[in-house]
Design a protein around this motif. Structure first.
Motif, PDB file in Angstrom:
ATOM      1  N   ASN A 124       0.912  -1.305  -0.047  1.00 17.01           N
ATOM      2  CA  ASN A 124      -0.185  -0.018   0.065  1.00 17.01           C
ATOM      3  C   ASN A 124       0.881   1.157  -0.070  1.00 17.01           C
ATOM      4  OD1 ASN A 124      -2.405   1.453  -0.029  1.00 17.01           O
ATOM      5  ND2 ASN A 124      -2.627   1.301   2.186  1.00 17.01           N
ATOM      6  N   THR A 125       1.542   1.558  -1.088  1.00 15.84           N
ATOM      7  CA  THR A 125       2.372   2.604  -1.215  1.00 15.84           C
ATOM      8  C   THR A 125       1.563   3.959  -1.187  1.00 15.84           C
ATOM      9  OG1 THR A 125       2.208   2.560  -3.982  1.00 15.84           O
ATOM     10  CG2 THR A 125       3.989   1.252  -2.952  1.00 15.84           C
ATOM     11  N   ILE A 126       2.241   5.058  -1.103  1.00 15.66           N
ATOM     12  CA  ILE A 126       1.569   6.289  -1.072  1.00 15.66           C
ATOM     13  C   ILE A 126       0.748   6.567  -2.368  1.00 15.66           C
ATOM     14  CG2 ILE A 126       2.044   8.851  -1.004  1.00 15.66           C
ATOM     15  CD1 ILE A 126       4.284   8.360   1.065  1.00 15.66           C
ATOM     16  N   ARG A 127       1.387   6.271  -3.357  1.00 20.51           N
ATOM     17  CA  ARG A 127       0.681   6.435  -4.578  1.00 20.51           C
ATOM     18  C   ARG A 127      -0.550   5.782  -4.644  1.00 20.51           C
ATOM     19  NH1 ARG A 127       3.961   6.441 -10.354  1.00 20.51           N
ATOM     20  NH2 ARG A 127       4.762   8.166  -9.310  1.00 20.51           N
ATOM     21  N   ARG A 128      -0.371   4.332  -4.468  1.00 21.39           N
ATOM     22  CA  ARG A 128      -1.555   3.468  -4.527  1.00 21.39           C
ATOM     23  C   ARG A 128      -2.491   3.634  -3.482  1.00 21.39           C
ATOM     24  NH1 ARG A 128       1.204  -0.849  -4.490  1.00 21.39           N
ATOM     25  NH2 ARG A 128       0.885  -1.392  -6.742  1.00 21.39           N
ATOM     26  N   ALA A 129      -2.119   4.117  -2.251  1.00 20.65           N
ATOM     27  CA  ALA A 129      -3.077   4.710  -1.322  1.00 20.65           C
ATOM     28  C   ALA A 129      -4.165   5.892  -1.926  1.00 20.65           C
ATOM     29  CB  ALA A 129      -2.419   5.122  -0.015  1.00 20.65           C
ATOM     30  N   ILE A 192      -6.756  11.971  11.210  1.00 26.47           N
ATOM     31  CA  ILE A 192      -6.287  11.123  10.130  1.00 26.47           C
ATOM     32  C   ILE A 192      -7.372  10.213   9.360  1.00 26.47           C
ATOM     33  CG2 ILE A 192      -4.606   9.545   9.455  1.00 26.47           C
ATOM     34  CD1 ILE A 192      -3.103   9.971  11.794  1.00 26.47           C
ATOM     35  N   GLY A 193      -7.729  10.969   8.366  1.00 26.68           N
ATOM     36  CA  GLY A 193      -8.662  10.273   7.427  1.00 26.68           C
ATOM     37  C   GLY A 193     -10.214  10.901   7.754  1.00 26.68           C
ATOM     38  N   CYS A 194     -10.026  12.156   7.580  1.00 25.34           N
ATOM     39  CA  CYS A 194     -11.220  13.174   8.119  1.00 25.34           C
ATOM     40  C   CYS A 194     -12.262  13.061   7.361  1.00 25.34           C
ATOM     41  CB  CYS A 194     -10.665  14.684   8.151  1.00 25.34           C
ATOM     42  SG  CYS A 194     -10.395  15.300   7.008  1.00 25.34           S
ATOM     43  N   VAL A 209     -11.078  22.878  20.169  1.00 26.38           N
ATOM     44  CA  VAL A 209      -9.513  22.341  19.936  1.00 26.38           C
ATOM     45  C   VAL A 209      -9.214  22.987  18.715  1.00 26.38           C
ATOM     46  CG1 VAL A 209     -10.064  20.148  21.453  1.00 26.38           C
ATOM     47  CG2 VAL A 209     -10.739  20.488  18.864  1.00 26.38           C
ATOM     48  N   ARG A 210      -7.952  22.871  18.314  1.00 28.22           N
ATOM     49  CA  ARG A 210      -7.517  23.251  17.069  1.00 28.22           C
ATOM     50  C   ARG A 210      -7.399  22.298  16.324  1.00 28.22           C
ATOM     51  NH1 ARG A 210      -2.622  24.622  17.621  1.00 28.22           N
ATOM     52  NH2 ARG A 210      -2.539  24.629  20.155  1.00 28.22           N
ATOM     53  N   SER A 211      -8.318  21.785  15.280  1.00 28.08           N
ATOM     54  CA  SER A 211      -8.315  20.889  14.486  1.00 28.08           C
ATOM     55  C   SER A 211      -7.653  20.875  13.331  1.00 28.08           C
ATOM     56  CB  SER A 211      -9.776  20.350  14.292  1.00 28.08           C
ATOM     57  OG  SER A 211     -10.482  19.893  15.272  1.00 28.08           O
ATOM     58  N   THR A 212      -6.885  19.800  12.789  1.00 22.32           N
ATOM     59  CA  THR A 212      -6.312  19.486  11.256  1.00 22.32           C
ATOM     60  C   THR A 212      -6.989  18.175  10.888  1.00 22.32           C
ATOM     61  OG1 THR A 212      -4.105  20.734  12.008  1.00 22.32           O
ATOM     62  CG2 THR A 212      -4.167  19.433  10.059  1.00 22.32           C
ATOM     63  N   GLY A 213      -7.446  18.089   9.814  1.00 22.13           N
ATOM     64  CA  GLY A 213      -7.740  16.862   9.207  1.00 22.13           C
ATOM     65  C   GLY A 213      -7.074  16.721   7.870  1.00 22.13           C
ATOM     66  N   LEU A 214      -6.691  15.169   7.861  1.00 23.94           N
ATOM     67  CA  LEU A 214      -6.006  14.873   6.547  1.00 23.94           C
ATOM     68  C   LEU A 214      -6.913  13.939   5.747  1.00 23.94           C
ATOM     69  CD1 LEU A 214      -2.516  13.667   8.300  1.00 23.94           C
ATOM     70  CD2 LEU A 214      -3.177  16.072   7.408  1.00 23.94           C
ATOM     71  N   THR A 215      -7.101  14.219   4.461  1.00 22.73           N
ATOM     72  CA  THR A 215      -7.640  13.175   3.781  1.00 22.73           C
ATOM     73  C   THR A 215      -6.962  13.043   2.269  1.00 22.73           C
ATOM     74  OG1 THR A 215      -9.524  12.631   2.442  1.00 22.73           O
ATOM     75  CG2 THR A 215      -9.073  15.069   2.746  1.00 22.73           C
ATOM     76  N   ALA A 242      -3.432  15.046   2.255  1.00 20.08           N
ATOM     77  CA  ALA A 242      -2.092  14.543   2.286  1.00 20.08           C
ATOM     78  C   ALA A 242      -2.234  13.288   2.769  1.00 20.08           C
ATOM     79  CB  ALA A 242      -1.375  15.440   3.667  1.00 20.08           C
ATOM     80  N   ASP A 243      -1.114  12.524   2.952  1.00 18.74           N
ATOM     81  CA  ASP A 243      -0.912  11.089   3.362  1.00 18.74           C
ATOM     82  C   ASP A 243      -0.285  11.281   4.619  1.00 18.74           C
ATOM     83  OD1 ASP A 243       0.451   8.523   4.121  1.00 18.74           O
ATOM     84  OD2 ASP A 243      -0.477   7.961   1.980  1.00 18.74           O
TER      85      ASP A 243
END
Length: 356
Positions: A124-129, A192-194, A209-215, A242-243
Motif C-alpha cells: 500500500n504505497t503512498i501513490r497506490r493509497a 487522520i482520514g477526516c 480544540v485546534r483541528s487539522t484533518g487529513l484526507t 495529504a498522506d
C-alpha cells in the motif's frame, strides 16, 4: 487442469453437488437453495419448511465460479443479473453465505491460502493509497448524502439503547469520542482520514480544540473546506490533502475513525509508529476501526475489487501486536459490534428509500 474444468463445465450438476455438500457441512442446506433456470433444485436439501432463501442461477458457469471464489462470484452474478432471489432477502443470502464460507476458513488449507493472498497483494504505497482512496471516496458527495446522516459521518454510529435515529446516534458517537479524548480548549488535534470534515469541525466548535484533518480524496477535501467556511470555529480548523505518512508535527490528540481499514496488514506497524511519532508524550490517540474476529477473514475479494481496494479488516490481536511495538500504551478498548449493525441497517433503509 483445462481438461478437468472443461469436463465439469459440461456437467454443472457435479459442481452443484459439491456446493450442496458444502452447504450441508455448514448447516445451511435447508435454509439456502439454488435453482437452475428451469426451477429445479440443484443445491440444498428439501425440508418440511420452505427455505429462507431461494436463488435462481441463470449462468451455467456459476457453480464453478462459486467454488473458485464464492464472494466474488455471488456478488458479480447478482449485479449482472445472472443470479436472482426468488425468496428471501439479499441480507439473508449474505448471512447464510458467510456461514457457509466460514467452513472453508476452518479448513487445514486456510492458513496457506491467507498467506498466499498476502504475498501476492501489492504494498500500500503512498501513490497506490491515493488511487485507492479516490476509487471509493471521489464519488460526488450527493451520492453519500442519499444514505448518510446530516453530518456525513461514514463510520459506525453510537447507539446506547438501539432505538436512536441515525442523526442522533452519529451525534452521540462524536460526543463519545470527545469524552474518550478528554478534550480541552486550545489542544491541538489531528484527524487522520477526516472524510468530509464533520468530526474535526464539531470538535473545534464544541470542545474548542485546534483541528487539522487529513484526507487523500479531493472530493472529500473540497467538501470539508466548504463546511469549514461555514463554521463558527473557522480559525481553528484546517484541512490538508495529504498522506499521514508524509505528515509531521506534534499533537495533543490524534483521532482516526474508519481509516485503519485502508492501511493494509503489512502497514499496521508503520501506522502506529507514525501515530507515536506525532503524539506528544502526554497525548491521547483514539483509533476507531472495523475489525474481524480472527486474522483469517480480514480480506474479501468482492470488497477489495469493488469497494475498498487495498483494504484489510484486522483482528484485534493484529492491532495489539502492531501497537505494542510502536511505543504507544493501550489504555482502553471498546467493541461496537451491534452498533455497526444498527448503523448499516439505517444506511440500507435510507438507500433503499432513495431508489428510483
Amino acid at each position: 487442469a483445462a481438461t478437468w474444468i472443461t469436463a465439469h463445465m459440461r456437467h454443472p450438476s457435479l459442481l452443484w453437488a459439491v456446493i450442496s455438500q458444502e452447504l450441508s457441512w455448514a448447516g445451511v442446506s435447508l435454509d439456502l437453495h439454488f435453482h437452475d433456470r428451469r426451477g429445479r433444485l440443484v443445491a440444498g436439501e428439501p425440508g418440511v419448511l420452505p427455505p429462507r432463501v431461494i436463488v435462481r442461477a441463470d449462468d451455467p458457469l456459476l457453480p464453478l465460479r462459486i467454488l473458485m471464489n464464492p464472494s466474488l462470484a455471488i456478488g458479480e452474478a447478482y449485479v449482472d443479473g445472472r443470479l436472482a432471489l426468488e425468496a428471501g432477502s439479499l441480507v439473508e443470502l449474505l448471512e447464510l453465505g458467510t456461514q457457509a464460507t466460514k467452513q472453508r476458513a476452518d479448513s487445514p488449507m486456510a492458513p496457506l491460502t491467507e498467506w498466499l493472498g498476502q504475498v501476492v497483494r501489492p504494498p500500500n504505497t503512498i501513490r497506490r493509497a491515493a488511487r485507492n482512496a479516490r476509487h471509493h471516496y471521489d464519488i460526488p458527495t450527493e451520492f453519500y448524502r442519499l444514505f448518510l446522516d446530516r453530518r456525513m459521518q461514514y463510520s459506525c454510529a453510537y447507539f446506547p439503547t438501539g432505538t436512536e435515529g441515525l442523526d442522533e446516534a452519529q451525534a452521540l458517537k462524536i460526543a463519545h469520542i470527545a469524552s474518550k479524548l478528554a478534550l480541552k480548549p486550545e489542544l491541538s488535534l489531528l484527524d487522520i482520514g477526516c472524510g468530509w470534515g464533520a468530526l474535526a469541525i464539531e470538535l473545534a466548535e464544541k470542545a474548542g480544540v485546534r483541528s487539522t484533518g487529513l484526507t487523500l480524496a479531493p472530493e472529500q477535501f473540497a467538501e470539508a473546506e466548504r463546511q469549514a467556511e461555514q463554521s463558527s470555529a473557522r480559525s481553528r480548523i484546517a484541512f490538508q490533502l495529504a498522506d499521514y505518512r508524509k505528515w509531521s508535527g506534534l499533537y495533543d490528540r490524534i483521532v482516526s475513525v474508519g481509516m485503519l481499514e485502508h492501511v493494509g496488514k503489512a502497514g499496521l506497524p508503520g501506522y502506529f509508529r507514525q501515530l507515536s511519532r506525532m503524539l506528544k508524550p502526554d497525548g491521547i490517540a483514539l483509533v476507531h476501526a472495523i475489525g474481524c474476529w480472527d486474522g483469517r477473514s480480514g480480506h474479501n475479494p468482492w470488497i477489495d475489487r469493488y469497494i475498498f481496494p487495498g483494504g484489510y479488516i484486522p483482528a484485534l490481536s493484529e492491532v495489539i501486536e502492531a501497537l505494542e511495538h510502536s511505543g504507544l500504551k493501550l489504555l482502553d478498548t471498546e467493541i461496537l459490534r451491534l452498533h455497526y449493525a444498527f448503523t448499516l441497517a439505517h444506511w440500507s433503509a435510507r438507500f433503499e428509500a432513495q431508489r428510483d
